[in-house]
Each structure stands twice: as C-alpha cells, then as structure tokens.
Scaffold this motif. Structure first.
Motif, PDB file in Angstrom:
ATOM      1  N   UNK A 173       8.558   9.162   2.124  1.00 16.30           N
ATOM      2  CA  UNK A 173       7.124   9.009   2.329  1.00 16.30           C
ATOM      3  C   UNK A 173       6.449   9.225   0.982  1.00 16.30           C
ATOM      4  N   UNK A 174       5.511   8.365   0.639  1.00 15.94           N
ATOM      5  CA  UNK A 174       4.770   8.494  -0.618  1.00 15.94           C
ATOM      6  C   UNK A 174       3.281   8.442  -0.301  1.00 15.94           C
ATOM      7  N   UNK A 175       2.519   9.286  -0.985  1.00 12.06           N
ATOM      8  CA  UNK A 175       1.072   9.309  -0.794  1.00 12.06           C
ATOM      9  C   UNK A 175       0.376   9.332  -2.146  1.00 12.06           C
ATOM     10  N   UNK A 176      -0.597   8.455  -2.285  1.00  9.52           N
ATOM     11  CA  UNK A 176      -1.469   8.420  -3.462  1.00  9.52           C
ATOM     12  C   UNK A 176      -2.898   8.309  -2.939  1.00  9.52           C
ATOM     13  N   UNK A 177      -3.838   9.022  -3.542  1.00 14.17           N
ATOM     14  CA  UNK A 177      -5.207   9.052  -3.014  1.00 14.17           C
ATOM     15  C   UNK A 177      -5.836   7.680  -2.775  1.00 14.17           C
ATOM     16  N   UNK A 178      -5.663   6.739  -3.678  1.00 15.81           N
ATOM     17  CA  UNK A 178      -6.290   5.427  -3.520  1.00 15.81           C
ATOM     18  C   UNK A 178      -5.533   4.510  -2.556  1.00 15.81           C
ATOM     19  N   UNK A 179      -4.284   4.847  -2.243  1.00 13.62           N
ATOM     20  CA  UNK A 179      -3.435   3.979  -1.426  1.00 13.62           C
ATOM     21  C   UNK A 179      -3.162   4.520  -0.031  1.00 13.62           C
ATOM     22  N   UNK A 180      -3.288   5.824   0.155  1.00 18.54           N
ATOM     23  CA  UNK A 180      -2.899   6.419   1.423  1.00 18.54           C
ATOM     24  C   UNK A 180      -1.401   6.682   1.443  1.00 18.54           C
ATOM     25  N   UNK A 181      -0.819   6.662   2.626  1.00 22.98           N
ATOM     26  CA  UNK A 181       0.599   7.007   2.772  1.00 22.98           C
ATOM     27  C   UNK A 181       1.402   5.783   3.191  1.00 22.98           C
ATOM     28  N   UNK A 182       2.650   5.730   2.732  1.00 24.62           N
ATOM     29  CA  UNK A 182       3.581   4.700   3.168  1.00 24.62           C
ATOM     30  C   UNK A 182       4.924   5.373   3.437  1.00 24.62           C
ATOM     31  N   UNK A 183       5.723   4.751   4.261  1.00 22.49           N
ATOM     32  CA  UNK A 183       7.055   5.264   4.579  1.00 22.49           C
ATOM     33  C   UNK A 183       8.060   4.138   4.435  1.00 22.49           C
ATOM     34  N   UNK A 237       3.296  -0.472  -5.104  1.00 27.71           N
ATOM     35  CA  UNK A 237       2.034   0.131  -5.555  1.00 27.71           C
ATOM     36  C   UNK A 237       2.103   1.663  -5.617  1.00 27.71           C
ATOM     37  N   UNK A 238       2.787   2.308  -4.677  1.00 26.04           N
ATOM     38  CA  UNK A 238       2.926   3.763  -4.662  1.00 26.04           C
ATOM     39  C   UNK A 238       3.822   4.208  -5.813  1.00 26.04           C
TER      40      UNK A 238
END
Length: 175
Positions: free
Chosen positions: A100-110, A151-152
């Motif tokens: 799981x990756x989270x970046x403020x401008x992108x949100x979270x992805x798994x 992107x993340x």
C-alpha cells in the motif's frame, strides 16, 4: 471421528514493513497509536528527520503477524492525508503479498506483490487498461503505469532514499 478430522488450522503468519516517509512531528504519537491499534500493542517508534522534506520526520518499522495485518495498518494510516507512507505484507502460501502506498496529492493505492517484492498486475487490470486506452499507445502506457503504482513510486522515491541508514524496529503481533 478420526485424527484427520480434528486438525485445527492456525492462521498464517507473515511479515512486512511500515515506512512513514514524511510526517509532521505533531502527528508522531497519533501515528504510533494508529499502527499500535492495528497490531494490538502500544508502540513507540524511532523517528528521524526527513531530508527530502525539511521539518518532517520519518520512521521505519518491521512487523510480523497474521495475514491481513498489513491491510489493518494501511487502513489505520489512510486517514492521515498529509502523511506519506508505505506498508508491505509479504506473501505466504495461500495469500498474496501486498503493498500500500500513500501520497498526499494521490491518496492511497494497493498492489499485489510477489516474493521478490515486484508488483503483480492482474489480468483483469491489464484488460481494463487495454480497453480504456483503445488504439492510443501513449494512453496504454499511462494506464499500465497507473496499474503498477507509477505515480506513487515517483512521488515517494526521494523519501525512500532517506531510509538507507535507518535503524530497524521489529513489531510482533500476538494472536
């Protein structure tokens, strides 16, 4: 009843890593509480300054516990929108690994990961990318990049380098 009918299945145990790449100092206790709630233990992390973002801090924590612990940790951290983080859960027999990756401008992805830590893109996601892109090769590349978390990865890459000399903390979840 035979002995074969009385076997009890134990939950699979796995390991993983939590990287809090960048957070404001004021959130440290909240993040420790969020991860601690997910693993069922009170925690104190070792925090360091984050050179990629002046004023921010980072922490790296290795964990072990039942399959699904990584998802619980990622869910607990997902509510902190200004925090950059990654959580991994290693694959074990009967369960895919996850990242799981989270970046403020992108949100979270798994994404699913294999034993080497590489992202595995499922067939249905590839087919959806082909369909969404149509005959446009550049659009296909963009769709596949998104499916792999490109992107993340690009957002978090500068923050990852700060972890090269970091101390390691191990968490063990019981039951």
């Amino acid at each position: 009843m035979t002995a074969a009918n009385t076997l009890r299945r134990r939950p699979a145990t796995t390991t993983g890593v939590v990287w809090i790449h960048a957070s404001q100092r004021a959130l440290r206790t909240h993040l420790e509480w969020a991860v601690g709630s997910a693993v069922g233990d009170a925690l104190r992390f070792v925090w360091q300054s984050q050179p990629a973002e002046p004023g921010a801090e980072r922490s790296e924590v290795h964990w072990s516990g039942p399959v699904g612990t990584g998802a619980a940790i990622a869910s607990a951290l997902a509510g902190w929108r200004d925090v950059r983080f990654e959580v991994t859960e290693d694959p074990v027999p009967g369960s895919d690994g996850m990242r799981w990756m989270h970046a403020p401008q992108l949100g979270i992805t798994a994404a699913r990961i294999d034993a080497a830590g590489s992202v595995v893109v499922p067939e249905d996601r590839i087919r959806a990318a082909i369909e969404a892109a149509g005959p446009d090769a550049r659009a296909l590349l963009a769709e596949l990049d998104d499916a792999m978390g490109g992107p993340w990865d690009r957002d978090l890459e500068a923050y990852r380098h700060a972890s090269d000399a970091s101390p390691v903390v191990w968490l063990h979840r019981v039951g």
